[in-house]
Write a protein that holds these residues in place. Structure first.
Motif, mmCIF file in Angstrom:
data_model
loop_
_atom_site.group_PDB
_atom_site.id
_atom_site.type_symbol
_atom_site.label_atom_id
_atom_site.label_comp_id
_atom_site.label_asym_id
_atom_site.label_seq_id
_atom_site.Cartn_x
_atom_site.Cartn_y
_atom_site.Cartn_z
ATOM 1 N N GLN B 94 0.839 -1.202 0.000
ATOM 2 C CA GLN B 94 0.000 0.000 0.000
ATOM 3 C C GLN B 94 0.871 1.248 0.000
ATOM 4 O O GLN B 94 0.611 2.196 -0.746
ATOM 5 C CB GLN B 94 -0.920 -0.022 1.223
ATOM 6 C CG GLN B 94 -2.106 0.932 1.132
ATOM 7 C CD GLN B 94 -1.725 2.359 1.481
ATOM 8 O OE1 GLN B 94 -0.700 2.593 2.135
ATOM 9 N NE2 GLN B 94 -2.538 3.306 1.030
ATOM 10 N N HIS B 97 2.476 1.860 -3.340
ATOM 11 C CA HIS B 97 1.525 2.389 -4.317
ATOM 12 C C HIS B 97 1.223 3.868 -4.057
ATOM 13 O O HIS B 97 1.218 4.680 -4.978
ATOM 14 C CB HIS B 97 0.243 1.566 -4.283
ATOM 15 C CG HIS B 97 -0.660 1.776 -5.453
ATOM 16 N ND1 HIS B 97 -0.410 1.223 -6.685
ATOM 17 C CD2 HIS B 97 -1.807 2.474 -5.585
ATOM 18 C CE1 HIS B 97 -1.378 1.573 -7.532
ATOM 19 N NE2 HIS B 97 -2.238 2.345 -6.885
ATOM 20 N N HIS B 198 -9.931 3.615 -12.641
ATOM 21 C CA HIS B 198 -8.580 3.658 -12.075
ATOM 22 C C HIS B 198 -7.836 2.348 -12.362
ATOM 23 O O HIS B 198 -6.618 2.325 -12.462
ATOM 24 C CB HIS B 198 -8.661 3.906 -10.572
ATOM 25 C CG HIS B 198 -7.321 4.028 -9.904
ATOM 26 N ND1 HIS B 198 -6.531 5.133 -10.038
ATOM 27 C CD2 HIS B 198 -6.620 3.168 -9.121
ATOM 28 C CE1 HIS B 198 -5.408 4.950 -9.357
ATOM 29 N NE2 HIS B 198 -5.437 3.764 -8.792
ATOM 30 N N TYR B 199 -8.592 1.295 -12.468
ATOM 31 C CA TYR B 199 -7.986 0.005 -12.815
ATOM 32 C C TYR B 199 -7.701 -0.073 -14.313
ATOM 33 O O TYR B 199 -6.692 -0.604 -14.753
ATOM 34 C CB TYR B 199 -8.941 -1.123 -12.390
ATOM 35 C CG TYR B 199 -8.279 -2.469 -12.176
ATOM 36 C CD1 TYR B 199 -7.324 -2.954 -13.068
ATOM 37 C CD2 TYR B 199 -8.607 -3.247 -11.077
ATOM 38 C CE1 TYR B 199 -6.720 -4.185 -12.851
ATOM 39 C CE2 TYR B 199 -8.005 -4.479 -10.867
ATOM 40 C CZ TYR B 199 -7.061 -4.944 -11.760
ATOM 41 O OH TYR B 199 -6.464 -6.152 -11.558
HETATM 42 C C1 HEM Z 1 -0.243 5.254 -13.380
HETATM 43 C C2 HEM Z 1 -0.504 4.440 -12.471
HETATM 44 C C3 HEM Z 1 -1.185 4.690 -11.159
HETATM 45 C C4 HEM Z 1 -1.189 5.800 -10.348
HETATM 46 C C5 HEM Z 1 -0.479 7.109 -10.607
HETATM 47 C C6 HEM Z 1 -2.005 5.475 -9.186
HETATM 48 C C7 HEM Z 1 -2.283 6.344 -8.115
HETATM 49 C C8 HEM Z 1 -3.027 6.017 -6.966
HETATM 50 C C9 HEM Z 1 -3.233 6.861 -5.817
HETATM 51 C C10 HEM Z 1 -2.731 8.281 -5.657
HETATM 52 C C11 HEM Z 1 -3.976 6.160 -4.914
HETATM 53 C C12 HEM Z 1 -4.397 6.611 -3.526
HETATM 54 C C13 HEM Z 1 -3.458 5.964 -2.529
HETATM 55 C C14 HEM Z 1 -3.769 6.261 -1.113
HETATM 56 O O1 HEM Z 1 -3.921 7.448 -0.810
HETATM 57 O O2 HEM Z 1 -3.852 5.315 -0.329
HETATM 58 C C15 HEM Z 1 -4.261 4.894 -5.485
HETATM 59 C C16 HEM Z 1 -5.000 3.901 -4.885
HETATM 60 C C17 HEM Z 1 -5.337 2.678 -5.445
HETATM 61 N N1 HEM Z 1 -4.914 2.193 -6.654
HETATM 62 FE FE1 HEM Z 1 -3.703 3.174 -7.974
HETATM 63 N N2 HEM Z 1 -2.467 4.201 -9.308
HETATM 64 C C18 HEM Z 1 -2.004 3.694 -10.507
HETATM 65 C C19 HEM Z 1 -2.241 2.438 -11.000
HETATM 66 C C20 HEM Z 1 -3.103 1.488 -10.440
HETATM 67 C C21 HEM Z 1 -3.441 0.227 -11.015
HETATM 68 C C22 HEM Z 1 -2.925 -0.293 -12.323
HETATM 69 C C23 HEM Z 1 -4.309 -0.393 -10.158
HETATM 70 C C24 HEM Z 1 -5.022 -1.715 -10.277
HETATM 71 C C25 HEM Z 1 -4.962 -2.470 -11.254
HETATM 72 C C26 HEM Z 1 -4.494 0.447 -9.032
HETATM 73 C C27 HEM Z 1 -5.284 0.137 -7.950
HETATM 74 C C28 HEM Z 1 -5.462 0.947 -6.851
HETATM 75 C C29 HEM Z 1 -6.267 0.617 -5.716
HETATM 76 C C30 HEM Z 1 -7.043 -0.654 -5.503
HETATM 77 C C31 HEM Z 1 -6.190 1.708 -4.836
HETATM 78 C C32 HEM Z 1 -6.888 1.870 -3.514
HETATM 79 C C33 HEM Z 1 -6.104 1.349 -2.374
HETATM 80 C C34 HEM Z 1 -5.312 2.429 -1.694
HETATM 81 O O3 HEM Z 1 -5.768 3.544 -1.591
HETATM 82 O O4 HEM Z 1 -4.236 2.131 -1.229
HETATM 83 N N3 HEM Z 1 -3.750 1.585 -9.229
HETATM 84 N N4 HEM Z 1 -3.679 4.811 -6.724
#
Ligand code: HEM
Lengths: 285, 427
Positions: B94, B97, B198-199
């Protein structure tokens, strides 16, 4: 050759951008002082005794109004936490009931895997009992509060890994009460019925009466340990530390992993640097 | 440099068989190993590789997060905490990411500003640059929607404020807003569609990245002196020279990355996002993530009406324009000289633009009151002036410094090689 200038510029640009985003306008009110915590900085770890004391305060005082829905009893004996024994925690959990449709009476004692109980069944009940104010859940509260430093001091936070703004705020809040509205209050400030004046709460009128006072709780002194002062100041520190742990229970193991990762990265970087240099030595570039 | 001779010789019958049907190995060898790359690239050129790695990291960590995340308003917040507290390795995944999103943007901005300084957007690399702008916009949308997923206060209010922007568009605005939100207000339907997109979008980005690299491999790399490759003396094969250099840079980039992940995973976020979303309580200051702030400032800077355009629509036009103008950049800057190193006047305006951009970031987090409003207008004005006035005019009035004839010559002229190269004007 690596251009040191380039690296410095990259770092500056990045931190300039990231840092510029971190400014949040300061709320009117007294500035919150940074405290010295055992868990601050990259080397910081929790003080087990402090967490145990903080837990005692949480349990005996705060938990009558505040819940902690994400905390499982087992967390209390997991490594990096207050370090109670498994037996202690199981016995403690059993003191609390939980609704369970499969149990004969519809209720059963909690087990270590169950969560900390909420003091009120619903938000409305909580509000009714507290003059309309809602006592927030403690699980991540320490991360949900912070402090702000004036420019340029906050830039340092990125280098010191300052993450204790929540604990600093909670400590300040608990020690920031006044019995009467002080002269430092904003002009024309009037305290509403059922509110209390606090230096650090946004807007100063908080719906929680001062929950702690000197001598309120007696700490057990273990053999060969120095007695801890029974003061508001000490209580506030201890409970703030405990709340920080609740919000970030795996900090210790995360930092330990961090040191291993850092060591690996530095060694690997050094190795790659040597590889790259040897390779490019033959090329005029 | 697409026309260069392939040096691939299938060494065994299986490879030969494959090569006759799908020349995958040949393709990889040509593009990932033999590709002739200017030998004078500096470390600013390693950020493309860093970005590729970051995209892969975001996708892998994201897919794992999605296995444990619940896109429902009642459960999203706690499910992210569940990942952090109870899932094996969850707190690291987490944090990687969440911090990774910030690191991604740090690398993106460096990559973009590299292009701005060295004139990498100029012919014959216009398409390459425009594909980059598309990636930039997509990644902003992805990050914005990702930030909504944990369903904290900033998630919710950020989503409300940003989607609300669309309502300013005449006629189409309201229906568009409802389509985005899946209703009249930001709610469960919004969270679900944001999660879905987002996915999805990161894979679209990955596809555009492929085009981006394709468009790179047709003209080949630009380089710090901006003089095109003249002969094979100017280049080295990508592998091992740049694979090893990029790998070194990637590892170095991982050091601050790991610092944040392990020692300060929350420092780049906002404390309010640890409060569960509540439509009844508006936070004191609604601030987007740092990497969106420059454009947020431009949006808010337009607080006055222009003729029949009210301030709200004006803000949207300005913000959209700030991104769209990047598409036109290759034609706005008419100077034949690519590298800022040889453009004495350009340099000043460029660095002012950098400072101005940091200023825009800073102002995005400051309250919209007092002097901040004035500064926001000045910075916004300069942002546009740089592209629309400064660059077109500079190309007419600036006298560039003499350019080296070739990369090899420039390399030899460097202080450590002793000899000074003869200087000749631009191509
Ligand atoms: C260019 C690529 C990506 C960027 C810049 C990005 C950015 C972000 C950001 C800023 C968050 C919020 C994190 C937090 O505050 O906790 C987030 C959460 C999340 N992202 Fe991404 N993401 C990307 C790619 C992906 C991909 C490919 C997936 C799934 C296939 C994904 C799944 C998720 C999920 C499930 C969350 C929610 C869980 C969480 O907040 O920790 N993301 N993402």
């Amino acid at each position: 050759m690596i251009r040191v200038k380039s690296i410095i510029a990259a770092v500056l640009v990045t931190f300039g951008l990231a840092g510029a985003g971190a400014v949040v306008a300061a709320e009117a009110g007294k500035e919150i002082q940074k405290q010295s915590w055992s868990f601050s900085g990259p080397f910081g770890t929790y003080d087990q005794n402090q967490l145990q004391r903080g837990f005692q305060i949480f349990r005996e005082v705060c938990s009558s109004c505040h819940g902690a829905r994400l905390i499982a009893f087992r967390n209390l004996y997991e490594p990096g936490g207050p370090g109670f024994s498994e037996e202690q925690v199981k016995a403690l959990a059993a003191e609390y009931q939980i609704a369970d449709a499969t149990a004969e009476t519809g209720q059963r004692p909690r087990v270590a895997a169950d969560r900390w109980p909420n003091p009120f069944p619903t938000e409305q009940d909580a509000r009714d009992a507290n003059g309309g104010a809602y006592p927030p859940d403690f699980s991540v509260l320490a991360k949900a509060r912070g402090t702000t430093q004036p420019f340029p001091w906050w830039i340092l936070n990125y280098f010191t890994a300052y993450q204790e703004g929540g604990a600093d705020y909670i400590y300040a809040l608990l020690t920031g009460y006044h019995e009467e509205v002080p002269a430092s209050a904003p002009e024309g400030f009037e305290l509403a019925e059922g509110k209390y004046y606090n230096d650090y709460f946004p807007g100063h009128a908080i719906g929680m009466g001062p929950p702690l006072a000197d001598g309120l709780i007696t700490y057990e002194v273990g053999e060969g340990e120095a007695a801890v002062p029974l003061t508001l100041d000490q209580y506030s520190r201890d409970v703030a530390a405990f709340m920080q742990w609740m919000a970030d229970p795996h900090m210790v193991s995360r930092k330990e992993a961090g040191f291993r990762v850092m060591l690996f990265l530095f060694l690997f970087a050094g190795l790659m640097w040597a590889v790259k240099r040897r390779l490019w030595a033959k090329v005029e570039h | 440099m697409s026309g260069h001779e392939s040096t691939y010789n299938p060494s065994n019958p299986v490879e030969k068989w494959l090569d006759d049907r799908l020349p995958l190995v040949r393709f990889s060898k040509e593009h990932l190993m033999d590709f002739p790359t200017p030998k004078n690239l500096n470390y600013w050129w390693t950020f493309g590789a860093i970005l590729a790695v970051m995209l892969v990291i975001q996708i892998i960590t994201g897919v794992v997060l999605a296995m444990h995340y619940t896109p429902n308003v009642a459960m999203a917040f706690d499910s992210v905490e569940h990942i952090r507290r109870d899932v094996n390795g969850g707190r690291i995944i987490q944090a990687v990411h969440a911090v990774g999103a910030s690191m991604f943007f740090a690398a993106l901005y460096i990559h973009i500003f590299r292009g701005l300084y060295f004139g990498s957007y100029k012919a014959p690399r216009e398409i390459l640059w425009m594909l980059g702008v598309i990636i930039f916009i997509l990644v902003m949308a992805i990050a914005f929607m990702g930030y909504v997923l944990p369903w904290g206060q900033m998630s919710f209010w950020g989503a409300t404020v940003i989607t609300n922007i669309f309502s300013a568009i005449p006629v189409l605005g309201e229906p568009l807003l409802q389509l985005l939100r899946g209703g009249f207000a930001v709610d469960n339907a919004t969270l679900n569609r944001f999660f879905s997109l987002h996915y999805l979008l990161p894979f679209v980005v990955a596809a555009v990245v492929v085009l981006h690299i394709w468009a790179l491999h047709v003209p080949g790399n630009n380089n710090p002196i901006g003089v095109e490759v003249k002969s094979t003396r100017d280049t080295v094969p990508f592998h091992p020279y740049y694979t090893m250099k990029d790998l070194f840079a990637i590892i170095v980039f991982f050091i601050p990355f790991a610092w944040f992940v392990f020692f300060a995973p929350d420092i780049l976020g906002h404390p309010d996002n640890y409060i569960m979303a509540n439509s009844q309580v508006t936070p004191a200051h609604i601030v987007p993530e740092w990497y969106l702030l420059p454009f947020y400032t431009i949006l808010r800077a337009i607080d006055f009406n222009v003729l029949f355009i009210d301030s709200k629509l004006g803000g949207v036009i300005a913000m959209g324009g700030a991104l769209l103008v990047l598409f036109a950049l290759p034609w706005l800057d008419g100077s034949k000289v690519r590298s800022g190193t040889f453009r004495p006047m350009f340099k000043w305006f460029y660095w002012l633009f950098v400072i101005n951009f940091i200023g825009l970031t800073y102002l995005g987090a400051a309250p919209a009151e007092g002097v901040y409003v004035i500064f926001a207008k000045i910075c916004t004005a300069y942002y546009f002036a740089y592209f629309l006035i400064v660059l077109p005019l500079l190309s007419r009035f600036e006298t560039p410094k003499p350019l080296p004839t070739s990369i090899s010559e420039a390399v030899l002229a460097k202080p450590h090689s002793g000899s000074a190269g003869a200087a000749v004007p631009a191509e």
